[in-house]
Design an enzyme around this catalytic site. Sequence first.
Site, mmCIF file in Angstrom:
data_model
loop_
_atom_site.group_PDB
_atom_site.id
_atom_site.type_symbol
_atom_site.label_atom_id
_atom_site.label_comp_id
_atom_site.label_asym_id
_atom_site.label_seq_id
_atom_site.Cartn_x
_atom_site.Cartn_y
_atom_site.Cartn_z
ATOM 1 N N LEU A 144 0.653 -1.270 0.057
ATOM 2 C CA LEU A 144 -0.215 0.080 -0.038
ATOM 3 C C LEU A 144 1.005 1.142 0.108
ATOM 4 O O LEU A 144 1.832 1.167 0.656
ATOM 5 C CB LEU A 144 -1.014 -0.036 1.372
ATOM 6 C CG LEU A 144 -1.911 -0.959 1.238
ATOM 7 C CD1 LEU A 144 -2.849 -1.123 2.617
ATOM 8 C CD2 LEU A 144 -2.964 -0.978 0.208
ATOM 9 N N ASP A 145 0.489 2.243 -0.593
ATOM 10 C CA ASP A 145 1.306 3.575 -0.849
ATOM 11 C C ASP A 145 1.467 4.028 0.567
ATOM 12 O O ASP A 145 0.586 3.779 1.548
ATOM 13 C CB ASP A 145 0.594 4.503 -1.539
ATOM 14 C CG ASP A 145 0.667 4.226 -3.163
ATOM 15 O OD1 ASP A 145 1.636 3.372 -3.369
ATOM 16 O OD2 ASP A 145 -0.031 4.772 -3.996
ATOM 17 N N ARG A 146 2.133 4.873 1.060
ATOM 18 C CA ARG A 146 2.641 5.238 2.237
ATOM 19 C C ARG A 146 1.239 6.126 2.994
ATOM 20 O O ARG A 146 0.968 6.041 4.137
ATOM 21 C CB ARG A 146 3.715 6.355 2.262
ATOM 22 C CG ARG A 146 4.345 6.987 3.698
ATOM 23 C CD ARG A 146 5.377 7.887 3.372
ATOM 24 N NE ARG A 146 5.883 8.372 4.689
ATOM 25 C CZ ARG A 146 6.880 9.338 5.059
ATOM 26 N NH1 ARG A 146 7.603 9.604 3.810
ATOM 27 N NH2 ARG A 146 7.149 9.557 6.087
ATOM 28 N N THR A 148 -1.802 5.783 1.998
ATOM 29 C CA THR A 148 -2.853 4.679 2.011
ATOM 30 C C THR A 148 -3.101 3.922 3.304
ATOM 31 O O THR A 148 -2.109 3.528 3.942
ATOM 32 C CB THR A 148 -2.943 3.836 0.689
ATOM 33 O OG1 THR A 148 -2.984 4.575 -0.499
ATOM 34 C CG2 THR A 148 -4.169 2.984 0.574
ATOM 35 N N HIS A 243 -0.607 3.038 -8.557
ATOM 36 C CA HIS A 243 -1.456 4.108 -8.484
ATOM 37 C C HIS A 243 -2.630 4.013 -9.295
ATOM 38 O O HIS A 243 -3.383 5.031 -9.785
ATOM 39 C CB HIS A 243 -0.708 5.547 -9.020
ATOM 40 C CG HIS A 243 0.546 5.871 -8.171
ATOM 41 N ND1 HIS A 243 0.622 5.427 -6.812
ATOM 42 C CD2 HIS A 243 1.718 6.279 -8.311
ATOM 43 C CE1 HIS A 243 1.818 5.631 -6.311
ATOM 44 N NE2 HIS A 243 2.645 6.277 -7.293
#
Length: 322
Positions: A144-146, A148, A243
């Site tokens: 997961l993105d930072r 998110t 993304h």
Amino acid sequence: MKNENLSVQFINVSAENAGQRIDNFLCNRQLKHVPKSMIYCIMRKGKIRVNKKRIKPDYKLEEGDQIRLPPVHIAKSTNQTVSPKLEKVASLNEAILYEDDYILVLNKPSGTAVHGGSGLSFGIIEGLRALRPEARFLELVHRLDRDTSGVLLVAKKRSALLTLHEQLRKRSMQKDYLILVRGSWPSNLKVVQAPLLKKILHSGERVVRVSSEGKPSETLFKVEERFSFATLVKASPVTGRTHQIRVHALHAGHPIAFDGRCGERDFDSQLENTGLRRLFLHAAALVFTHPNSGKTLRLEAPLDDALNRCIKVLRQRKNKID
């Protein structure tokens, strides 16, 4: 901190590591103290080779492959613990949603990277290893993105990791996200199919955009709740591009709240008195087959205080208007 200058290394890929992307393998294991931007840079220059050939970051390792690593200047910590971040390590206990002998699932907080590197000394996986020092194996199944938050799946055995990666490849693992987007999302807009092209800049930053030259990408969308100037939407990616949800939401004309990459400042300013200051992208649920029992698991992660507060204020505004 002390520095160690390595000589050329040759690494033979075992069956246990087969199937991993080479960038993930290097970032998480062989070169985990090296900034990701440096790893991508030396890979672009052809200094990292597999079977004497240049490769791209998404190359999937095969059993028997030989990786050549050039001399790399590595910053090594003299302290093997994550002591500067003890409070974050301790808080991970409260974030665990489910755990057994094969997997661990937690509700990742926004603002914490899934792994350290590129100037970050702390990541979720480093924290979990500090929290479970007796664990012989702990690896991320996905990322997961930072910024998110939400459901994050970690394997506690190599066999579990391989089984879960196979589910990702076959697209049998279902991921549901909640996003808050600008405007009124059309009820009939249920699918966005737009090819995505990813480029890695010299800094190591990944830039993704819709392009006919990109890879096929598909996301399912469903309206969950409407507000006066925004919509809460469930987004379920069919493909797993970088993304993807952010870019597909923007492509549909409805950027996500506080998205530093694809967002819109005017929309963000409308949300100022909700107290929201973070990306409204939350991995709400994950459905998959347990790697040992074969049972179907559905694990849900509740919204954090910031997201709940934002929704509450938007509901109050809507009720006043109605």
